[in-house]
Design a protein around this motif. Structure first.
Motif, PDB file in Angstrom:
ATOM      1  N   ALA A   1      73.960 -38.668   1.876  1.00 46.85           N
ATOM      2  CA  ALA A   1      75.316 -38.220   1.781  1.00 46.85           C
ATOM      3  C   ALA A   1      75.813 -36.917   1.313  1.00 46.85           C
ATOM      4  O   ALA A   1      76.283 -36.127   2.179  1.00 46.85           O
ATOM      5  CB  ALA A   1      76.333 -39.215   0.994  1.00 46.85           C
ATOM      6  N   ALA A   2      74.954 -36.486   0.547  1.00 44.41           N
ATOM      7  CA  ALA A   2      74.848 -34.889   0.207  1.00 44.41           C
ATOM      8  C   ALA A   2      74.368 -34.068   1.322  1.00 44.41           C
ATOM      9  O   ALA A   2      75.034 -32.829   1.654  1.00 44.41           O
ATOM     10  CB  ALA A   2      74.115 -34.566  -0.888  1.00 44.41           C
ATOM     11  N   ALA A   3      73.429 -34.578   1.938  1.00 43.59           N
ATOM     12  CA  ALA A   3      72.770 -33.971   3.110  1.00 43.59           C
ATOM     13  C   ALA A   3      73.910 -33.925   4.365  1.00 43.59           C
ATOM     14  O   ALA A   3      73.870 -32.736   5.019  1.00 43.59           O
ATOM     15  CB  ALA A   3      71.323 -34.481   3.568  1.00 43.59           C
ATOM     16  N   ASP A   4      74.462 -34.932   4.503  1.00 41.39           N
ATOM     17  CA  ASP A   4      75.545 -35.093   5.631  1.00 41.39           C
ATOM     18  C   ASP A   4      76.519 -34.119   5.401  1.00 41.39           C
ATOM     19  O   ASP A   4      77.149 -33.320   6.325  1.00 41.39           O
ATOM     20  CB  ASP A   4      75.725 -36.562   5.996  1.00 41.39           C
ATOM     21  N   SER A   5      77.007 -34.132   4.043  1.00 36.85           N
ATOM     22  CA  SER A   5      78.254 -33.353   3.753  1.00 36.85           C
ATOM     23  C   SER A   5      77.838 -31.682   4.018  1.00 36.85           C
ATOM     24  O   SER A   5      78.694 -31.354   4.549  1.00 36.85           O
ATOM     25  CB  SER A   5      78.478 -33.546   2.078  1.00 36.85           C
ATOM     26  N   ILE A   6      76.617 -31.227   3.754  1.00 42.32           N
ATOM     27  CA  ILE A   6      76.190 -30.159   3.733  1.00 42.32           C
ATOM     28  C   ILE A   6      76.139 -29.922   5.312  1.00 42.32           C
ATOM     29  O   ILE A   6      76.508 -28.454   5.673  1.00 42.32           O
ATOM     30  CB  ILE A   6      74.775 -29.684   3.251  1.00 42.32           C
ATOM     31  N   ALA A   7      75.445 -30.688   6.135  1.00 38.63           N
ATOM     32  CA  ALA A   7      75.415 -30.490   7.511  1.00 38.63           C
ATOM     33  C   ALA A   7      76.912 -30.218   8.213  1.00 38.63           C
ATOM     34  O   ALA A   7      77.051 -29.610   9.188  1.00 38.63           O
ATOM     35  CB  ALA A   7      74.438 -31.421   8.047  1.00 38.63           C
ATOM     36  N   ALA A   8      77.727 -31.238   7.907  1.00 39.15           N
ATOM     37  CA  ALA A   8      79.302 -31.247   8.237  1.00 39.15           C
ATOM     38  C   ALA A   8      79.790 -29.928   8.005  1.00 39.15           C
ATOM     39  O   ALA A   8      80.513 -29.168   8.754  1.00 39.15           O
ATOM     40  CB  ALA A   8      79.994 -32.495   7.904  1.00 39.15           C
ATOM     41  N   ALA A   9      79.698 -29.194   6.861  1.00 37.89           N
ATOM     42  CA  ALA A   9      80.192 -28.028   6.230  1.00 37.89           C
ATOM     43  C   ALA A   9      79.474 -26.816   7.080  1.00 37.89           C
ATOM     44  O   ALA A   9      80.285 -25.686   6.850  1.00 37.89           O
ATOM     45  CB  ALA A   9      80.024 -27.837   4.730  1.00 37.89           C
ATOM     46  N   ASN A  10      78.273 -26.857   7.260  1.00 38.52           N
ATOM     47  CA  ASN A  10      77.557 -25.668   7.689  1.00 38.52           C
ATOM     48  C   ASN A  10      77.018 -26.065   9.087  1.00 38.52           C
ATOM     49  O   ASN A  10      75.589 -26.633   9.139  1.00 38.52           O
ATOM     50  CB  ASN A  10      76.679 -25.161   6.713  1.00 38.52           C
ATOM     51  N   PRO A  11      77.782 -26.144  10.227  1.00 39.04           N
ATOM     52  CA  PRO A  11      77.238 -26.476  11.496  1.00 39.04           C
ATOM     53  C   PRO A  11      76.049 -25.769  11.925  1.00 39.04           C
ATOM     54  O   PRO A  11      76.036 -24.406  11.492  1.00 39.04           O
ATOM     55  CB  PRO A  11      78.237 -26.425  12.573  1.00 39.04           C
ATOM     56  N   ALA A  12      75.308 -26.079  12.566  1.00 42.86           N
ATOM     57  CA  ALA A  12      73.908 -25.238  13.217  1.00 42.86           C
ATOM     58  C   ALA A  12      74.560 -24.219  13.939  1.00 42.86           C
ATOM     59  O   ALA A  12      75.457 -24.468  14.856  1.00 42.86           O
ATOM     60  CB  ALA A  12      72.826 -26.186  13.917  1.00 42.86           C
ATOM     61  N   PRO A  13      73.873 -22.982  14.035  1.00 39.28           N
ATOM     62  CA  PRO A  13      74.550 -21.786  15.043  1.00 39.28           C
ATOM     63  C   PRO A  13      74.102 -22.076  16.376  1.00 39.28           C
ATOM     64  O   PRO A  13      73.191 -22.571  16.455  1.00 39.28           O
ATOM     65  CB  PRO A  13      74.059 -20.719  14.405  1.00 39.28           C
ATOM     66  N   THR A  14      74.980 -21.746  17.291  1.00 42.87           N
ATOM     67  CA  THR A  14      74.723 -22.103  18.652  1.00 42.87           C
ATOM     68  C   THR A  14      74.636 -20.874  19.017  1.00 42.87           C
ATOM     69  O   THR A  14      74.968 -19.744  18.964  1.00 42.87           O
ATOM     70  CB  THR A  14      75.849 -22.731  19.424  1.00 42.87           C
ATOM     71  N   PRO A  15      73.424 -20.943  20.147  1.00 47.66           N
ATOM     72  CA  PRO A  15      73.110 -19.422  20.757  1.00 47.66           C
ATOM     73  C   PRO A  15      74.185 -18.694  21.597  1.00 47.66           C
ATOM     74  O   PRO A  15      75.164 -19.383  22.171  1.00 47.66           O
ATOM     75  CB  PRO A  15      72.003 -19.566  21.693  1.00 47.66           C
ATOM     76  N   ALA A  16      74.648 -17.488  21.439  1.00 44.93           N
ATOM     77  CA  ALA A  16      75.809 -16.746  22.064  1.00 44.93           C
ATOM     78  C   ALA A  16      75.420 -16.523  23.589  1.00 44.93           C
ATOM     79  O   ALA A  16      74.159 -16.240  23.982  1.00 44.93           O
ATOM     80  CB  ALA A  16      75.954 -15.432  21.421  1.00 44.93           C
TER      81      ALA A  16
END
Length: 79
Positions: A62-77
């Motif tokens: 749940a903590a890992a999911d929360s962190i992932a949701a708060a900080n989405p992976a950057p997408t290439p520009a």
């Protein structure tokens, strides 16, 4: 005569009620209470440890999911 017999009966009855005859000593009572407490304590500690271990993985996910949701992976520009 009746008063004497009744008095003796009452005395015998009161003596029987006062003296337990075969009761446990305070040391025996304390030893039994300590043993029962230690047994229950061990059971409760074991259960608490297993409950904690069982929920630990869920809390970590749940903590890992929360962190992932708060900080989405950057997408290439795209240019």
């Amino acid at each position: 005569m009746k008063k004497t017999l009744l008095g003796v009966f009452a005395l015998t009855l009161s003596m029987a009620m006062v003296s337990c005859g075969g009761g446990k000593t305070p040391e025996q009572i304390k030893a039994e209470a300590t043993a029962a407490f230690d047994k229950k304590k061990t059971e409760l500690e074991t259960k608490a440890t297993s409950d904690c271990d069982g929920k630990k993985a869920a809390y970590q996910q749940a903590a890992a999911d929360s962190i992932a949701a708060a900080n989405p992976a950057p997408t290439p520009a795209t240019n």
